[in-house]
Write an enzyme that holds these catalytic residues in place. Structure first.
Site, PDB file in Angstrom:
ATOM      1  NE  ARG A   1      -3.946  -2.024   2.311  1.00 51.46           N
ATOM      2  CZ  ARG A   1      -4.607  -2.497   3.351  1.00 51.46           C
ATOM      3  NH1 ARG A   1      -4.274  -2.103   4.563  1.00 51.46           N
ATOM      4  NH2 ARG A   1      -5.598  -3.346   3.192  1.00 51.46           N
TER       5      ARG A   1
ATOM      6  CB  VAL B   1      -4.648  -5.544  -6.194  1.00 54.35           C
ATOM      7  CG1 VAL B   1      -5.052  -6.363  -7.395  1.00 54.35           C
ATOM      8  CG2 VAL B   1      -3.817  -4.337  -6.633  1.00 54.35           C
ATOM      9  CD  GLU B   2      -1.258  -5.213  -1.662  1.00 54.33           C
ATOM     10  OE1 GLU B   2      -1.754  -5.379  -0.533  1.00 54.33           O
ATOM     11  OE2 GLU B   2      -0.188  -5.715  -2.005  1.00 54.33           O
ATOM     12  N   GLY B   3      -6.784  -4.317  -1.273  1.00 53.05           N
ATOM     13  CA  GLY B   3      -7.914  -3.649  -0.644  1.00 53.05           C
ATOM     14  C   GLY B   3      -8.639  -2.794  -1.662  1.00 53.05           C
TER      15      GLY B   3
END
Length: 831
Positions: free
Chosen positions: A380, A502-504
């Protein structure tokens, strides 16, 4: 003297009494005076204005209740604790949420959330540069890897070229973050970010392939949580590329809600007396899974017989599973919008591994969720922001050149105001996000693990990359939608939603994480109050609650006075062009902190369900952080005169987004009792006295012109973008840059011809005919005419688009050898 003073006060009219009292209260509130001073001030005012004696007795009782802690604690705080517990006023935090909130550290986000940020302290935060060793790697292996990778070919062949794969292993691109003692590079967060950014400016699949092993995955987890034996075994092999890692987290019903993980592992003892895990999982969207040799796995661990001594249900755990272990099923591929990076499902059926496969072994049992939350900063805060920044800066360089080369109505399109507007946005975005990229990496390299800041980074970088590429598509028009080797935008445009997801997923990152977690994690007192209520700790609750009350009053006074003075009352740690923005940021922080406290106090535990509201609070916190990064950059880079247009555009844009978010909050602040105040007077005042408005057209023109001017300034603002050999005319960017250079050189010649037409020395004819007549009339020289001809040839080449025969087109539409997986194949794997 005392008699004269108090006598003077008692003779004043009522309005003077009220004004004096308000001024005293505002001064006490603005300075954050302790409660004792408030009591003394109230006593002086009551006595001086001749208030009845009984009011002083009442004030005395209040002083005893509030100033004597044992009395306050047992009478006021104890009752408040019972009331808040009974009313379920504060949010109930699940164990998963608690772990996420407690993971990592509070960094600059805490200052911005405080209402009174210490900008002197913030300006001392690291704004880093690459070390000589890191720069050498950028100038050598990174350049070479970009050179050997052609993005169009990657999309056509659905894979990186074999020589690129071999070079990635040879130069240890998968070991950027692995310490040198294990054979890796041991690079800083900034170097990791810079590598990914440059690769992203060349090819999305290339940057994704390199960034994933250096993000959340086996290496990152092993470095921080692995045993010495695990590190010694895996890290050298990962650094050399002998092991290809992936990390399996996401499931059908467990994306952002990792607590819903269904993958499971059960501890059991074999006949040999050793402990093992029997694992079952179904994961999807796992990058590199199909070619991985070691699979990091997140699962829920159960130990029915408590063989590990950690209870029967230790919880989420992470382990490393060799991909060739019986029961591990790989091989299928997802097709993420046609972008050819390796992204796959993976299945495990009764996979048996030793218990020491758990990362950290005994110390890692049940700590998987904390490991993930503390390590997500890499994805992130580093990888996705890096790839986004690389893309934004590449779009800046491309569109600036194209706008100066492409002509309509005989004029470069970059001179049209309609084109200047998106150009300015792209240039401003590039300045903002390069600032935030380096600022964030500086914090991470210093040891910070700021979950809220990295969530801000993930959401805002990827969203703005989408905006920048969309603007670029609009500027290039037909050249952007015609796919082929010449098109430098289409593949990036196609892949935009992947980074958003992606990644949340971005929607949940904005509405739940940034402010939902930030309101608790970054607030100086909120989490302490919740924790005290949960544990029934009256002493801690008493201390935090009353400090919180004082905090609200302090920020209310600051917000009011800074709003009246448009921030001028606040100090600035610097002089010069940035000074006024520091003051406005103090105003913003005070108003944000006060409004956030009102929302938290009014909605209580239900605030996290008000996602439209929390999303707007997240926007304010985000743009405060991004604006602070811009200010840090401008000061760190020496207040460059040529950067002032970018500073002003960036900061004005940041404050305009903040203003829009505040207006949305006030318009929809449906709080009990005070809702009318926010929807009426507060909204009216906000619009009458805005914190910010969008940059002016003139300022945007200055940014757009700078993007269309070759030289050191443009090169510096797009530093880190891959630039192919200028002499290689097989490279579309080299073709465009050559035409750009020639177009600027021939501008003076074109101006002579235009002036001659205006004065009547030349007729109004097609430009190609005018060149010849201009030479004949002695208006330009033959050398100048040759320059115009060379420029026109280069310009036509630069704006040309690809075309294909029908046979070639079929191959570009459906790459040779690409087969569709049948439902029966999938069923066979899942069976």
């Amino acid at each position: 003297m005392e008699t004269l003073f108090f006598g003077f006060l008692t003779e004043q009219p009522l309005w003077a009494v009220i004004v004096t009292a308000v001024v005293v209260l505002l001064v006490l509130g603005y300075t954050g005076a302790p409660l004792l001073l408030w009591m003394l001030g109230a006593a002086v005012l009551l006595w001086g204005f001749g208030a009845p004696v009984w009011t002083l007795y009442v004030l005395g009782v209040l002083a005893v209740l509030l100033l004597i802690k044992p009395v306050r604690r047992n009478i006021l705080s104890a009752g408040m604790m019972k009331f808040m517990t009974a009313m379920k006023f504060l949010p109930v935090i699940s164990e998963t949420e608690r772990t996420a909130i407690e993971a990592g550290t509070v960094w600059v986000d805490g200052e911005l959330f405080s209402g009174k940020p210490d900008f002197k302290k913030i300006l001392k935060e690291t704004y880093p540069d690459l070390t000589p060793e890191e720069q050498k790697f950028m100038d050598g292996p990174v350049e070479e890897l970009c050179r050997m990778t052609n993005d169009w070919d990657v999309f056509q062949k659905r894979d990186l070229p074999p020589e690129a794969w071999e070079y990635i292993r040879k130069e240890r691109f998968f070991g950027l973050i692995i310490p040198k003692k294990y054979g890796g590079h041991g690079f800083s967060a900034l170097a990791n970010s810079s590598v990914v950014a440059k690769l992203a400016s060349r090819s999305g699949p290339l940057s994704t392939t390199v960034m994933v092993p250096n993000s959340l995955g086996p290496a990152e987890l092993l470095i921080h949580y692995g045993t010495d034996a695990q590190k010694d075994h895996y890290l050298p092999r990962l650094a050399r590329g002998e092991e290809i890692p992936c990390f399996a987290l996401t499931e059908t019903d467990a994306g952002s809600d990792a607590g819903a993980i269904e993958s499971n592992g059960v501890v059991f003892k074999k006949d040999d007396g050793k402990l093992y895990l029997k694992l079952n999982w179904e994961k999807r969207y796992i990058t590199l899974a199909a070619i991985s040799t070691v699979l990091g796995l997140a699962f829920k661990l159960r130990d029915p017989d408590n063989l590990l001594g950690k209870g029967t249900d230790p919880g989420i755990t992470c382990a490393l599973i060799p991909s060739n272990t019986p029961g591990v099923q790989l091989g299928l591929r997802h097709d993420p919008l046609g972008v050819p990076f390796v992204n796959c499902p993976t299945f495990g059926r009764d996979v048996v591994v030793p218990v020491d496969s758990i990362i950290g072994v005994v110390d890692g049992i049940g700590k998987g969720w904390r490991m993930l939350m503390e390590s997500l900063a890499a994805g992130r805060g580093i990888s996705l922001p890096a790839s986004s920044t690389g893309a934004i800066k590449a779009v800046m360089r491309l569109t600036g050149a194209y706008a100066a080369v492409r002509k309509q109505f005989g004029v470069q399109i970059g001179r049209f105001e309609g084109i200047e507007e998106p150009l300015a946005r792209i240039g401003g975005y590039a300045y903002i996000y390069e600032a935030a990229r380096k600022f964030t990496c500086g914090g991470l390299d210093k040891g910070a693990k700021p979950a809220v800041v990295t969530a801000i980074a993930k959401y805002n970088f990827t969203e703005t990359m989408r905006k920048a590429i969309n603007d670029g598509m609009d500027i290039l028009g037909g050249a952007a939608i015609s796919r082929g080797p010449r098109n430098m935008l289409a593949n990036g445009y196609i892949g935009i939603p992947i980074s958003i997801t992606v990644e949340g997923a971005n929607i949940l990152t904005r509405t739940l994480m940034i402010f939902g977690q930030g309101a608790i994690r970054c607030h100086p007192y909120a989490f302490k109050e919740i924790d005290a209520l949960t544990r029934g700790d009256l002493k801690q609750f008493d201390d935090s609650f009353w400090k919180h009350i004082g905090h609200v009053g302090h920020n209310k006074a600051r917000s009011f006075l800074l709003s009246l003075t448009r921030g001028r009352l606040a100090g600035s740690p610097v002089s010069g062009p940035a000074a006024r923005y520091f003051k406005k940021m103090s105003w913003t922080s005070a108003s944000f902190a006060f409004t956030a406290d009102i929302a938290m106090g009014s909605f209580g535990g239900n605030l996290k369900m008000k996602e439209k509201l929390t999303g707007r609070f997240a926007d304010i916190l985000s743009w405060m952080y991004l604006g602070t990064a811009v200010l840090r950059r401008f000061e760190a880079e020496g207040r460059r005169k040529e950067d002032e247009a970018f500073l002003h555009w960036s900061m004005q844009y940041c404050f305009a987004q903040i203003q829009n978010a505040f207006d949305g909050i006030y318009r929809h602040m449906d709080v009990p009792v005070f809702g009318w105040f926010f929807k009426g007077p507060m909204l009216w005042w906000s619009r009458l006295n805005p914190i910010g408005s969008m940059p002016s057209d003139q300022l945007g023109s200055r940014v757009a012109r700078a993007m269309q001017t070759p030289g050191e300034h443009r090169d510096r603002l797009t530093d880190g973008v891959y630039l192919p050999d200028p002499a290689d005319m097989n490279e579309p960017l080299s073709v465009l840059e050559n035409a750009f250079r020639l177009s600027v050189q021939s501008d003076a010649v074109a101006r002579k011809i235009r002036d001659a037409v205006k004065s009547g020395k030349l007729p109004k004819e097609a430009p190609s005919k005018l060149v010849v007549k201009a030479v004949e009339a002695g208006i330009i020289s033959q050398e100048e005419a040759s320059l115009v001809a060379e420029t026109e040839k280069a310009r036509r080449d630069a704006v040309a688009v690809d075309s294909f025969t029908m046979e070639e087109y079929k191959l570009t539409a459906i790459p040779e050898g690409m087969e569709k997986t049948s439902p029966e194949d999938i069923a066979g794997v899942e069976a």
